[in-house]
Each structure stands twice: as C-alpha cells, then as structure tokens.
Write a protein that holds these residues in place. Structure first.
Motif, PDB file in Angstrom:
ATOM      1  N   SER A  81       0.776  -1.153  -0.100  1.00  0.00           N
ATOM      2  CA  SER A  81       0.033  -0.164  -0.171  1.00  0.00           C
ATOM      3  C   SER A  81       0.819   1.282   0.003  1.00  0.00           C
ATOM      4  O   SER A  81       1.963   1.358   0.751  1.00  0.00           O
ATOM      5  N   HIS A 114      -8.617   1.029   8.504  1.00  0.00           N
ATOM      6  CA  HIS A 114      -9.149   1.208   7.476  1.00  0.00           C
ATOM      7  C   HIS A 114     -10.634   0.789   7.396  1.00  0.00           C
ATOM      8  O   HIS A 114     -11.334   0.110   7.965  1.00  0.00           O
ATOM      9  N   GLN A 143      -2.222   6.803  -6.581  1.00  0.00           N
ATOM     10  CA  GLN A 143      -2.639   7.438  -8.024  1.00  0.00           C
ATOM     11  C   GLN A 143      -1.564   8.432  -8.551  1.00  0.00           C
ATOM     12  O   GLN A 143      -1.047   8.622  -9.526  1.00  0.00           O
ATOM     13  N   GLY A 166      -1.917   7.088   2.526  1.00  0.00           N
ATOM     14  CA  GLY A 166      -3.192   7.953   2.275  1.00  0.00           C
ATOM     15  C   GLY A 166      -3.271   8.801   1.162  1.00  0.00           C
ATOM     16  O   GLY A 166      -2.562   8.842   0.064  1.00  0.00           O
ATOM     17  N   THR A 167      -4.166   9.881   1.378  1.00  0.00           N
ATOM     18  CA  THR A 167      -4.351  10.759   0.624  1.00  0.00           C
ATOM     19  C   THR A 167      -3.489  12.258   0.575  1.00  0.00           C
ATOM     20  O   THR A 167      -2.957  12.501   1.953  1.00  0.00           O
ATOM     21  N   ASN A 171     -10.223   8.670   1.084  1.00  0.00           N
ATOM     22  CA  ASN A 171      -9.634   8.712  -0.186  1.00  0.00           C
ATOM     23  C   ASN A 171     -10.511   8.198  -1.258  1.00  0.00           C
ATOM     24  O   ASN A 171     -11.778   8.400  -1.030  1.00  0.00           O
ATOM     25  N   SER A 172     -10.124   7.919  -2.353  1.00  0.00           N
ATOM     26  CA  SER A 172     -11.017   7.627  -3.450  1.00  0.00           C
ATOM     27  C   SER A 172     -11.920   6.196  -3.373  1.00  0.00           C
ATOM     28  O   SER A 172     -11.469   5.417  -2.600  1.00  0.00           O
ATOM     29  N   ARG A 218      -9.269   6.195   5.539  1.00  0.00           N
ATOM     30  CA  ARG A 218      -8.186   5.882   6.335  1.00  0.00           C
ATOM     31  C   ARG A 218      -8.368   6.533   7.596  1.00  0.00           C
ATOM     32  O   ARG A 218      -8.665   7.721   7.746  1.00  0.00           O
ATOM     33  N   GLU A 243      -6.717  17.086  -3.489  1.00  0.00           N
ATOM     34  CA  GLU A 243      -6.497  15.829  -2.958  1.00  0.00           C
ATOM     35  C   GLU A 243      -5.961  14.893  -4.157  1.00  0.00           C
ATOM     36  O   GLU A 243      -6.870  15.021  -4.970  1.00  0.00           O
ATOM     37  N   ASP A 297      -4.866  10.441  -4.253  1.00  0.00           N
ATOM     38  CA  ASP A 297      -4.378   9.390  -3.505  1.00  0.00           C
ATOM     39  C   ASP A 297      -3.044   9.262  -3.691  1.00  0.00           C
ATOM     40  O   ASP A 297      -2.540   9.471  -4.957  1.00  0.00           O
ATOM     41  N   ARG A 298      -1.993   8.656  -2.671  1.00  0.00           N
ATOM     42  CA  ARG A 298      -0.783   8.584  -3.051  1.00  0.00           C
ATOM     43  C   ARG A 298      -0.323   7.583  -4.044  1.00  0.00           C
ATOM     44  O   ARG A 298       0.410   7.816  -4.978  1.00  0.00           O
ATOM     45  N   HIS A 329     -13.010   4.527   0.100  1.00  0.00           N
ATOM     46  CA  HIS A 329     -12.404   4.211   1.326  1.00  0.00           C
ATOM     47  C   HIS A 329     -11.901   5.312   2.133  1.00  0.00           C
ATOM     48  O   HIS A 329     -11.640   6.467   1.583  1.00  0.00           O
TER      49      HIS A 329
END
Length: 389
Positions: A43, A184, A108, A46-47, A218-219, A224, A103, A105-106, A222
C-alpha cells in the motif's frame, strides 16, 4: 550539463520519480533503483493535498499538471474539527474553483509519475546496501546482491531510513514521542455510514490533550483512520500486534470518555491495526558536500507528517533536476540545489514540529485543545498523516 552524466536515483517515491521525469524531459538519462518488487507490492499510504506553491510547481515542471488535475479531488480540501464529545468545532471548506490544495491518493500520484517515465527507467527489486564516494566525484552503489555500479551522481530519495544518507551524515531518525495507529474502512457510505458522516468529503480530526483521532477520505469509498497519541514507542509491550482484539482493547482504554461515534473509529475498522511511530531527523540537518551524492525528501529532512513532507519532496526532485540541467557540472548543480533546499527544509521542519506539539501536546489538559490559530486558512495542514517509507 556539458557532458551526459551517469545518474542514479535511489527510491521510486514521488520526489525521486518527479526528478527522473524532469531529467528525461530534457534528454538526461537516469536509472531509478527501487527495493519494492513492483508497483503493487505494498500500500502506498493515504491521500495528499498537493500545494500550489510546492507540489504543484513540481508537477508543472514535469509537464504533468493537467493529468494531475484530472485525477485530483478539489472537494477533498474540506476539514472538520471535533472535540472528544463529537461537537463540531470548525468546518473549513474550499471556495468554488479553489484548486490551491486538491487531494490525490498517493498511489494515484505514484502511478501518474511512473507512467510518465521511459520504459525500463525503474529497476524494481533492487535494494541498495550503501553508497561510497570515489575519487574524481564518482559515487559507487553497493547492491545487496554484492554487485557494484559507479555513477557521477547518486540521489538518495529513499525515505526515512535512507541507505544513501550515511555517505553524507551520521544523523539518524529519532522517535518524536507520538505514535499513529492506522485503520481502514471500505465502502463507507453503505458499510460505515457513521464514519462517512464524521469525515464528510475530506478530512476530520478530533482531539483532546495527548490523544487524537483522524479520518481521511480516499477515492473509491475508502477511508483511512489514524489513532494518534503521545506515549512510549513500546506502548504495545506485552501485546501481539497481530492480535487485533487485544490491540483494540488497549487502545479503547486510552480513549475512555470519548463519544461513542468517535470510538467507532477504534471498534469498527476492517482488518488489523498498523503501528506507525513518528520519527524525525535533527533540525537543522546539514552536511558537508560529498561530490557526486545528495539527498531529497524524507532522506534529507524527515519531519512530522503534518502536511509538507510529500510536497517538499516533489519540489526537491524538480529543483534538483532543473539544477542538473542548468549547470555545466554536477558540483555546481549541487551547490545551487542544496543552497536552497537545506534552509527551506530547516524552516519547514521547525514549523512542522511546532504544529505537532500543538496538535498533540504533552499534556492531558483540554484547555489547549483548539487554539484559535491552529488552522488558519493559509496554513491548514495536509489532509492527515501518511506514513513514509
């Protein structure tokens, strides 16, 4: 650059990748070494909100700004603050058309950067053991399998526990006294409507004294969460962190008296608890020039995750690449880059430490829980903590 240098970047995080992208745009070849086996091996956290004066500057330099905007979520800029009784203290929302900190997601962002590179740029599954300087400004890369390679420049973009940093500095990360425990929630609108209401479209934080709770959307439905508290690094002593129910019981004991809706963050998470103690590098973190070796991002200036780390890493990467392109020698490029990056990192690290102390003070008094100046609009922190690697 008068001749084509041999350049290695250690670490395929945002800073290292944007550096590689800018170099390739200008015809400078580069190899990125990444210890992970592939893009999906873990993983990515997060964002992030990407700031217009740092991260967005880097993405513009990389020619990726429009693609970033297509993936980003400007609606995620909202921030909700609660006390431990779930009373809403403050609700910040972006104005219509505000793209100052959208924002993403990391994962992405990382995929966007990876897809922009020439095929074969990243050598996956290559763990670097050390870097040593050689005469005439050459740096030798030592791989874990015993192989060595020489480069004109080795860039340490390999995070908190950098294997490149020891070639420049004896500094080691130290524990801040604050730990985050990550949780999560999936499909929150249907499976966790209470969590969805708390977090809204962006990020929420609830805090009292030495403890806090954070949720970040997040997208793809989801969310966190982060359970954040001051305490010893071995707060889990006597527990098996894989024993989810035992960990849950110990955490709930720390949050007695908090509102039931907030305690659902500790009770209803999907999967286990991920322990993430916060570490920082000394401030200031400086080094004497070693020809052919430098650092960027967390490898250079690990600081509390309050909203600047990833943005600075992106800016570091873009500016380092531009310095390499714009100067006739590597040494001159490093002079230009480090003379700006190091003092900027010091200023931001001091601010980040002050913000962490304000967010999670070393006191249980609730009187200092929400100072009026905690999140002025111009300095609102990034959308929640995210772990470094």
């Amino acid at each position: 650059m008068s001749t084509t240098p041999r350049i290695a970047i250690i670490g395929a995080g945002p800073g290292g990748l944007v550096c590689a992208r800018v170099l390739q745009q200008h015809g400078v070849p580069v190899t990125v070494f990444e210890r992970e086996s592939d893009l999906n091996s873990r993983s990515q956290g997060g964002t992030l909100d990407i700031h217009e004066d740092t991260g967005q500057v880097a993405l513009r330099a990389a020619g990726l700004f429009d693609r970033f905007l297509a993936l980003s979520r400007p609606e995620g800029q909202q921030w909700r603050l609660y006390d431990r009784h779930a009373n809403l203290i403050r609700h910040d929302q972006a104005d219509e058309g505000d793209w100052s900190r959208p924002e993403i997601d990391r994962g992405q962002l990382r995929t966007l950067l990876l897809d922009s590179l020439a095929p074969g740029t990243v050598r996956w599954g290559h763990c670097v053991r050390a870097v040593t300087p050689l005469p005439h400004g050459v740096a030798r890369l030592h791989h874990h399998d015993g192989a060595v390679e020489d480069f004109d420049l080795v860039i340490g973009a390999d995070g908190a526990w950098s294997r490149v940093r020891p070639a420049l500095s004896d500094a080691q990360p130290s524990y801040t006294g604050v730990t985050m425990v990550e949780v999560h929630f999936n499909d929150v609108e249907h499976r966790h409507p209470g969590i969805a209401r708390l977090v809204g479209g962006g990020t929420m934080s609830a805090k009292a004294g030495r403890r806090g709770l954070v949720l970040q959307r997040n997208s793809n439905g989801h969310v966190r969460g982060y359970i954040i508290f001051r305490g010893p690094q071995d707060w889990h002593a006597g527990l098996d962190l894989a024993d989810t129910e035992s960990v849950r019981a110990r955490l709930l004991a720390q949050y007695q008296g908090w509102d039931e809706s907030l305690l659902d963050i500790l009770r209803d998470n999907e999967g286990g608890f991920l322990n993430r103690p916060m570490f920082v590098l000394p401030v200031p973190h400086m080094w004497q020039r070693v020809p052919g070796i430098t650092l960027l991002g967390d490898a250079a200036h690990l600081m509390p995750p309050v909203g600047v780390g990833a943005n600075l890493a992106l800016l570091d990467g873009a500016e380092l690449a531009q310095a390499i392109i714009g100067h006739p020698t590597i040494d001159q490029a490093l002079d230009a880059y480090e003379s700006v990056m190091l003092p900027r990192a010091t200023d931001n690290a001091k601010t980040a430490q002050q913000m962490l102390t304000t967010l999670i003070p070393d006191t249980d008094s609730e009187a200092a829980a929400f100072p009026h100046t905690l999140w002025p609009a111009s300095t609102r922190p990034d959308s929640g903590p995210a772990h470094t690697s």
